[in-house]
Design a protein around this motif. Sequence first.
Motif, short mmCIF file in Angstrom:
data_model
loop_
_atom_site.label_atom_id
_atom_site.label_comp_id
_atom_site.label_asym_id
_atom_site.label_seq_id
_atom_site.Cartn_x
_atom_site.Cartn_y
_atom_site.Cartn_z
N ALA A 110 -41.20 72.06 -76.32
CA ALA A 110 -40.86 70.74 -75.78
C ALA A 110 -41.87 70.31 -74.72
CB ALA A 110 -39.45 70.77 -75.19
N LYS A 111 -42.27 71.25 -73.88
CA LYS A 111 -43.27 70.93 -72.85
C LYS A 111 -44.60 70.58 -73.50
CE LYS A 111 -44.44 70.51 -68.51
NZ LYS A 111 -43.88 69.38 -67.75
N ALA A 112 -45.01 71.35 -74.50
CA ALA A 112 -46.28 71.08 -75.18
C ALA A 112 -46.25 69.74 -75.90
CB ALA A 112 -46.59 72.20 -76.17
N ALA A 113 -45.06 69.32 -76.35
CA ALA A 113 -44.93 68.06 -77.09
C ALA A 113 -44.82 66.85 -76.17
CB ALA A 113 -43.71 68.12 -78.01
N GLY A 114 -44.89 67.07 -74.86
CA GLY A 114 -44.94 65.95 -73.93
C GLY A 114 -43.64 65.55 -73.30
N ALA A 115 -42.62 66.41 -73.35
CA ALA A 115 -41.36 66.09 -72.70
C ALA A 115 -41.57 65.92 -71.19
CB ALA A 115 -40.33 67.18 -72.97
N SER A 116 -40.90 64.93 -70.61
CA SER A 116 -41.05 64.69 -69.18
C SER A 116 -40.27 65.71 -68.36
CB SER A 116 -40.56 63.28 -68.83
OG SER A 116 -39.20 63.11 -69.21
N GLN A 117 -39.14 66.14 -68.89
CA GLN A 117 -38.35 67.21 -68.28
C GLN A 117 -37.90 68.17 -69.37
OE1 GLN A 117 -35.40 66.36 -64.93
NE2 GLN A 117 -35.38 64.40 -66.01
N VAL A 118 -37.94 69.46 -69.05
CA VAL A 118 -37.39 70.47 -69.95
C VAL A 118 -36.42 71.30 -69.13
CG1 VAL A 118 -37.86 72.38 -71.50
CG2 VAL A 118 -39.54 70.54 -71.26
N ILE A 119 -35.14 71.15 -69.42
CA ILE A 119 -34.09 71.79 -68.63
C ILE A 119 -33.45 72.90 -69.48
CG2 ILE A 119 -31.97 71.44 -67.34
CD1 ILE A 119 -32.79 68.36 -67.38
N ALA A 120 -33.54 74.12 -69.03
CA ALA A 120 -33.02 75.27 -69.77
C ALA A 120 -31.70 75.71 -69.16
CB ALA A 120 -34.02 76.42 -69.75
N LEU A 121 -30.71 75.97 -70.02
CA LEU A 121 -29.38 76.38 -69.56
C LEU A 121 -28.98 77.70 -70.21
CD1 LEU A 121 -29.31 73.04 -70.21
CD2 LEU A 121 -27.15 73.29 -68.99
N ASP A 122 -28.45 78.60 -69.41
CA ASP A 122 -27.99 79.90 -69.91
C ASP A 122 -27.16 80.55 -68.81
OD1 ASP A 122 -29.04 81.67 -72.51
OD2 ASP A 122 -28.25 82.90 -70.88
N LEU A 123 -26.63 81.75 -69.11
CA LEU A 123 -25.89 82.54 -68.12
C LEU A 123 -26.70 83.74 -67.64
CD1 LEU A 123 -22.42 82.66 -69.97
CD2 LEU A 123 -23.18 81.01 -68.25
N ASN A 124 -27.90 83.93 -68.20
CA ASN A 124 -28.71 85.13 -67.99
C ASN A 124 -29.96 84.76 -67.19
OD1 ASN A 124 -30.71 87.16 -68.44
ND2 ASN A 124 -29.58 87.91 -70.22
N ASP A 125 -30.01 85.19 -65.92
CA ASP A 125 -31.14 84.83 -65.06
C ASP A 125 -32.46 85.39 -65.58
OD1 ASP A 125 -29.83 83.25 -63.14
OD2 ASP A 125 -29.18 85.02 -62.01
N TYR A 126 -32.43 86.57 -66.19
CA TYR A 126 -33.64 87.16 -66.73
C TYR A 126 -34.28 86.22 -67.74
CZ TYR A 126 -36.65 90.60 -69.11
OH TYR A 126 -37.73 91.26 -69.68
N ARG A 127 -33.46 85.72 -68.65
CA ARG A 127 -33.99 84.85 -69.70
C ARG A 127 -34.28 83.44 -69.19
NH1 ARG A 127 -30.94 87.15 -75.18
NH2 ARG A 127 -32.54 88.72 -75.56
N LEU A 128 -33.55 82.99 -68.20
CA LEU A 128 -33.88 81.69 -67.59
C LEU A 128 -35.26 81.75 -66.93
CD1 LEU A 128 -30.43 80.69 -66.05
CD2 LEU A 128 -31.65 79.48 -67.86
N ASN A 129 -35.57 82.88 -66.32
CA ASN A 129 -36.91 83.03 -65.71
C ASN A 129 -38.00 83.02 -66.78
OD1 ASN A 129 -36.05 83.15 -63.03
ND2 ASN A 129 -35.67 85.36 -63.13
N LEU A 130 -37.73 83.63 -67.94
CA LEU A 130 -38.68 83.58 -69.05
C LEU A 130 -38.87 82.14 -69.53
CD1 LEU A 130 -37.78 86.70 -71.23
CD2 LEU A 130 -39.79 86.41 -69.79
#
Length: 346
Positions: free
Chosen positions: A187-207
Amino acid sequence: MNGKMKAVVKHHRGFGAELKMVDIPQINDHEVLIKVKATSICGTDVHIYTWDAWSESRVNPPYVFGHEFSGEVAQVGSKVTNVAVGDFVSAETHLVCYECPQCLTGNYHICKNTKIIGVDTDGCFAEYVALPAVNLWKNPKEMPFDTASIQEPMGNAVHTVLAGDVAGKSVAVIGCGPIGIMAAGVAKAAGASQVIALDLNDYRLNLAKEMGATAVINSKNEDPLERISELTDGNGVDVVCEMSGHPAAMNQGFKMVTNGGRVSILSLPVRPVEIDVTNDIVFKGITVQGITGRKMYETWQQVSRLLKSGQVDVTPLITHHFPLEDFEKGFNLMIEGKCGKVVLHP
């Protein structure tokens, strides 16, 4: 080619798998034998390994599972012309019929008779795998084996994100398993202005943040709808990519999307999901899409080019490497959610 090979076999209708010596596959005139160099563990493989309700209803042990890989062509059938011995390849994992109405109109990815490598047929958690030549994708010689092995799941991310326009738009990725993490990068490479990631796992949110997410939300610690509203000036996001399969998260996805927005669903909920169709779909005038597999072979071209150009760097996502014999370590990490992509090397 005759002889035996090491393979991870789903040996019974229950938890786990076993490393066994099995026959090297024999190929027909239209098939290719590939020596596997790297094979990565997918969420689908975890479903099969843990033996959940979906796998119990779908797969029939004993058989070799696994479907994401890269390798070198070791042998070709007499009628194969698109690849040669020594070529570096990965594979589209959907085996399609080329005869149904969907295939005849070029929509191979939704073939009504689809079978999946490593689910419905023997797969690639092994030293060798046999596949129809038409399913193979030639890789650039300079591409690392581990990167090449995760193009198939990256194709899921690319298909989901690029199923509509994202340039200049806000995109929410719900569920940061490896495909969700890749979706953030796409999404970032395709030019999205914001990319918001949601999860319960901080390890994977950091990735996900390393891969390109501009904001992350741990839905266990804060209200995702309130936070999305703050980030979008109360408008909601333009695009939701649903990767979690969790009924509550999916419901939130329909509530956070803006009027006229898009919800693309790749996830596979294990039970029916209750959605407020009147208020969250009809009155909002949104587009809802089911996403399956990859467009054959448009998505593969997009994946290969995004990787070759460097616009998407999957290096942060590949967190662990193990020899095939240590497959249990890889599956344990996947079950615990303490990894990105785990790659096995036969």
